[in-house]
Design a protein around this motif. Sequence first.
Motif, PDB file in Angstrom:
ATOM      1  N   TYR A  46       2.796   6.884  -8.993  1.00 59.94           N
ATOM      2  CA  TYR A  46       3.665   6.005  -8.191  1.00 59.94           C
ATOM      3  C   TYR A  46       3.115   4.580  -8.157  1.00 59.94           C
ATOM      4  O   TYR A  46       3.887   3.613  -8.220  1.00 59.94           O
ATOM      5  CB  TYR A  46       3.818   6.558  -6.777  1.00 59.94           C
ATOM      6  CG  TYR A  46       4.869   7.634  -6.673  1.00 59.94           C
ATOM      7  CD1 TYR A  46       6.144   7.354  -6.195  1.00 59.94           C
ATOM      8  CD2 TYR A  46       4.593   8.947  -7.056  1.00 59.94           C
ATOM      9  CE1 TYR A  46       7.113   8.342  -6.104  1.00 59.94           C
ATOM     10  CE2 TYR A  46       5.554   9.947  -6.968  1.00 59.94           C
ATOM     11  CZ  TYR A  46       6.814   9.634  -6.492  1.00 59.94           C
ATOM     12  OH  TYR A  46       7.776  10.617  -6.412  1.00 59.94           O
ATOM     13  N   ARG A  47       1.820   4.447  -8.040  1.00 57.72           N
ATOM     14  CA  ARG A  47       1.232   3.102  -8.025  1.00 57.72           C
ATOM     15  C   ARG A  47       1.559   2.359  -9.309  1.00 57.72           C
ATOM     16  O   ARG A  47       1.940   1.174  -9.274  1.00 57.72           O
ATOM     17  CB  ARG A  47      -0.288   3.201  -7.858  1.00 57.72           C
ATOM     18  CG  ARG A  47      -0.996   1.841  -7.845  1.00 57.72           C
ATOM     19  CD  ARG A  47      -2.496   2.025  -7.693  1.00 57.72           C
ATOM     20  NE  ARG A  47      -3.032   2.851  -8.772  1.00 57.72           N
ATOM     21  CZ  ARG A  47      -4.249   3.396  -8.746  1.00 57.72           C
ATOM     22  NH1 ARG A  47      -5.039   3.233  -7.707  1.00 57.72           N
ATOM     23  NH2 ARG A  47      -4.665   4.113  -9.779  1.00 57.72           N
ATOM     24  N   ARG A  48       1.453   3.032 -10.423  1.00 61.85           N
ATOM     25  CA  ARG A  48       1.735   2.399 -11.712  1.00 61.85           C
ATOM     26  C   ARG A  48       3.213   2.020 -11.852  1.00 61.85           C
ATOM     27  O   ARG A  48       3.550   0.888 -12.227  1.00 61.85           O
ATOM     28  CB  ARG A  48       1.322   3.349 -12.832  1.00 61.85           C
ATOM     29  CG  ARG A  48       1.507   2.773 -14.230  1.00 61.85           C
ATOM     30  CD  ARG A  48       0.959   3.711 -15.294  1.00 61.85           C
ATOM     31  NE  ARG A  48       1.675   4.991 -15.352  1.00 61.85           N
ATOM     32  CZ  ARG A  48       1.214   6.140 -14.892  1.00 61.85           C
ATOM     33  NH1 ARG A  48       0.022   6.192 -14.309  1.00 61.85           N
ATOM     34  NH2 ARG A  48       1.923   7.251 -14.988  1.00 61.85           N
ATOM     35  N   GLY A  65       4.295  -0.600  -9.189  1.00 62.68           N
ATOM     36  CA  GLY A  65       3.724  -1.886  -9.579  1.00 62.68           C
ATOM     37  C   GLY A  65       4.513  -2.540 -10.697  1.00 62.68           C
ATOM     38  O   GLY A  65       4.749  -3.759 -10.684  1.00 62.68           O
ATOM     39  N   LEU A  69       0.837  -1.190   0.000  1.00 64.36           N
ATOM     40  CA  LEU A  69       0.000   0.000   0.000  1.00 64.36           C
ATOM     41  C   LEU A  69       0.877   1.246   0.000  1.00 64.36           C
ATOM     42  O   LEU A  69       1.943   1.259   0.617  1.00 64.36           O
ATOM     43  CB  LEU A  69      -0.903   0.021   1.230  1.00 64.36           C
ATOM     44  CG  LEU A  69      -1.908  -1.130   1.357  1.00 64.36           C
ATOM     45  CD1 LEU A  69      -2.684  -0.999   2.665  1.00 64.36           C
ATOM     46  CD2 LEU A  69      -2.863  -1.152   0.182  1.00 64.36           C
ATOM     47  N   LEU A  70       0.431   2.273  -0.682  1.00 69.00           N
ATOM     48  CA  LEU A  70       1.109   3.562  -0.687  1.00 69.00           C
ATOM     49  C   LEU A  70       0.276   4.540   0.136  1.00 69.00           C
ATOM     50  O   LEU A  70      -0.922   4.714  -0.124  1.00 69.00           O
ATOM     51  CB  LEU A  70       1.268   4.094  -2.112  1.00 69.00           C
ATOM     52  CG  LEU A  70       1.977   3.176  -3.112  1.00 69.00           C
ATOM     53  CD1 LEU A  70       2.060   3.856  -4.485  1.00 69.00           C
ATOM     54  CD2 LEU A  70       3.356   2.777  -2.628  1.00 69.00           C
ATOM     55  N   PHE A  83       1.435  11.365  -1.588  1.00 73.93           N
ATOM     56  CA  PHE A  83       0.732  10.608  -2.628  1.00 73.93           C
ATOM     57  C   PHE A  83      -0.655  11.172  -2.927  1.00 73.93           C
ATOM     58  O   PHE A  83      -1.425  10.563  -3.669  1.00 73.93           O
ATOM     59  CB  PHE A  83       0.598   9.142  -2.216  1.00 73.93           C
ATOM     60  CG  PHE A  83       1.900   8.392  -2.164  1.00 73.93           C
ATOM     61  CD1 PHE A  83       2.749   8.353  -3.255  1.00 73.93           C
ATOM     62  CD2 PHE A  83       2.274   7.715  -1.013  1.00 73.93           C
ATOM     63  CE1 PHE A  83       3.945   7.665  -3.211  1.00 73.93           C
ATOM     64  CE2 PHE A  83       3.472   7.023  -0.952  1.00 73.93           C
ATOM     65  CZ  PHE A  83       4.314   6.993  -2.056  1.00 73.93           C
ATOM     66  N   ARG A 126       0.734  -6.853  -5.844  1.00 75.46           N
ATOM     67  CA  ARG A 126      -0.148  -5.763  -6.250  1.00 75.46           C
ATOM     68  C   ARG A 126       0.182  -4.516  -5.440  1.00 75.46           C
ATOM     69  O   ARG A 126       0.638  -4.599  -4.300  1.00 75.46           O
ATOM     70  CB  ARG A 126      -1.609  -6.142  -6.051  1.00 75.46           C
ATOM     71  CG  ARG A 126      -1.972  -6.455  -4.610  1.00 75.46           C
ATOM     72  CD  ARG A 126      -3.463  -6.625  -4.416  1.00 75.46           C
ATOM     73  NE  ARG A 126      -3.790  -6.993  -3.052  1.00 75.46           N
ATOM     74  CZ  ARG A 126      -5.005  -6.908  -2.521  1.00 75.46           C
ATOM     75  NH1 ARG A 126      -6.008  -6.467  -3.255  1.00 75.46           N
ATOM     76  NH2 ARG A 126      -5.223  -7.261  -1.272  1.00 75.46           N
ATOM     77  N   VAL A 127      -0.054  -3.373  -6.023  1.00 72.86           N
ATOM     78  CA  VAL A 127       0.181  -2.091  -5.366  1.00 72.86           C
ATOM     79  C   VAL A 127      -1.132  -1.330  -5.356  1.00 72.86           C
ATOM     80  O   VAL A 127      -1.814  -1.238  -6.381  1.00 72.86           O
ATOM     81  CB  VAL A 127       1.262  -1.280  -6.101  1.00 72.86           C
ATOM     82  CG1 VAL A 127       1.475   0.065  -5.419  1.00 72.86           C
ATOM     83  CG2 VAL A 127       2.579  -2.059  -6.136  1.00 72.86           C
ATOM     84  N   ALA A 128      -1.481  -0.783  -4.199  1.00 74.85           N
ATOM     85  CA  ALA A 128      -2.743  -0.037  -4.071  1.00 74.85           C
ATOM     86  C   ALA A 128      -2.498   1.230  -3.271  1.00 74.85           C
ATOM     87  O   ALA A 128      -1.581   1.308  -2.449  1.00 74.85           O
ATOM     88  CB  ALA A 128      -3.806  -0.892  -3.389  1.00 74.85           C
ATOM     89  N   LEU A 129      -3.334   2.234  -3.502  1.00 70.94           N
ATOM     90  CA  LEU A 129      -3.284   3.465  -2.727  1.00 70.94           C
ATOM     91  C   LEU A 129      -4.118   3.323  -1.457  1.00 70.94           C
ATOM     92  O   LEU A 129      -5.151   2.642  -1.443  1.00 70.94           O
ATOM     93  CB  LEU A 129      -3.819   4.632  -3.548  1.00 70.94           C
ATOM     94  CG  LEU A 129      -2.892   5.238  -4.590  1.00 70.94           C
ATOM     95  CD1 LEU A 129      -3.644   6.278  -5.412  1.00 70.94           C
ATOM     96  CD2 LEU A 129      -1.678   5.865  -3.935  1.00 70.94           C
ATOM     97  N   GLY A 151      -0.110   9.900  -6.311  1.00 66.86           N
ATOM     98  CA  GLY A 151      -0.331   8.490  -6.012  1.00 66.86           C
ATOM     99  C   GLY A 151      -0.535   7.586  -7.213  1.00 66.86           C
ATOM    100  O   GLY A 151       0.105   6.534  -7.324  1.00 66.86           O
TER     101      GLY A 151
END
Length: 426
Positions: A347-349, A352, A334-335, A340, A368-371, A344
């Motif tokens: 950065y997530r993209r 990831g 998680l970010l 962010f 996986r990366v999520a905000l 955000g």
Amino acid sequence: MLLDGVAQVVSSRRLLDLVRTRGSISRVELARLSGLTSPTVTHVVRGLLDLGLVHESGVQQRGRGQPRRLLSVTADAGYAVGIQVDLTTTTAVVVDFAGATVASTGLRGSGRRSPDRTVGALVEHVGDLLASVGVPRHRVLGVGLVTHGPQDRERGMLLTAQPTPAWERFPLTARLAAGLGLPVLLENDATAAAVGELWTRNLDTETFGLVYMASGIGGAVVVDGTAYRGRASNAVEIGHVPLPGARSACVCGNRGCTQAEAGPAAVVAQAHDVAAERWGVRGAAEDTLADFERVARAARDGDPDATALLTRSARRVGQAATVLVNLFDVDTVLLAGPAFATAGPLYRRVVGAALSEHALSRTLSPPRVALSGQVATVAAVGGALTVLRGAPDTGLPLGRPRPRPTTDPDPDPDPDPDKTATIGAL
């Protein structure tokens, strides 16, 4: 058999956490998710009902059997304050016992001010914030003070000369507690953000990593519902992971740290050289996050130079996130943090993509990366929740105790009491 005192407290915390995150839940589900037996759940819930910390909020019909009575946290049983203090920004929130934010405000960061002046300002603003929503001081269980590390949580002080030497070993929690007349706990900002995510958002996992970015960069890991703290609650400092080929001097005394290479201050310094006038970048330390936000908005609006700066930073953050994933074998990152707020999605993209390419676990389960669900305030909320989660043994006035009925209602018999799924020790 009645539970002993320690077991009662631990079980109360565990069940309150579950009720708080689910919103409403039956005793059967509490037993299944907590790993506690149905009689233990019945006993603990009875105590929570008597204290007014939870209440029956409806019924759930399952087939032709007896309806299951649902439990919810009593929102006005008590309140907590969370304060996140950073060099450039401060966020204060008031959270009710159910974990919902009832008031919040943004203030100046600590800047170069002395800790005494900062604490004095916090005392004034917290008093105003409580008055604005009509929460009397005696209904507040305590304050969670959230800031950077390294720190000594037990003595309530920072172990670093940041933002100025006066802050090192200054008795932060003692001075704030004296000013407010409330107990104060110190918490690491990244760990607080992870706690905020865990207990206010019904995630589909209880094991995850978190990257926190305000004026600096921090990290946290939650394993089976428990924040990993390490020896002295200063674990997962990914902002000080040295990156390959990096040489920038860091405030910690080392070179090439993620924070020095990719943090908001590094981005702002580069932006000042590239297009300070075009983006309105000022360059003062106390304006770091505001300047970073200006760059983020330019990138969002399609400025290629701003996009390039943020992409470079995000790639470096992705390298640090890869180290986190490889060390702790988490599949979710998680970010969180005010940096962010606008940047955000970029950065997530980029983070990831870095994990998909470099994480060792990518062939088994691509990370996986999520905000964060409340990216700018989650650390302050987590600080308040740290206070709430200690509520069953604080000895402070909670809820409105109710008369105990002469006979307890049938506690929703569990058709399969041996079927359990643990959520980890709290």
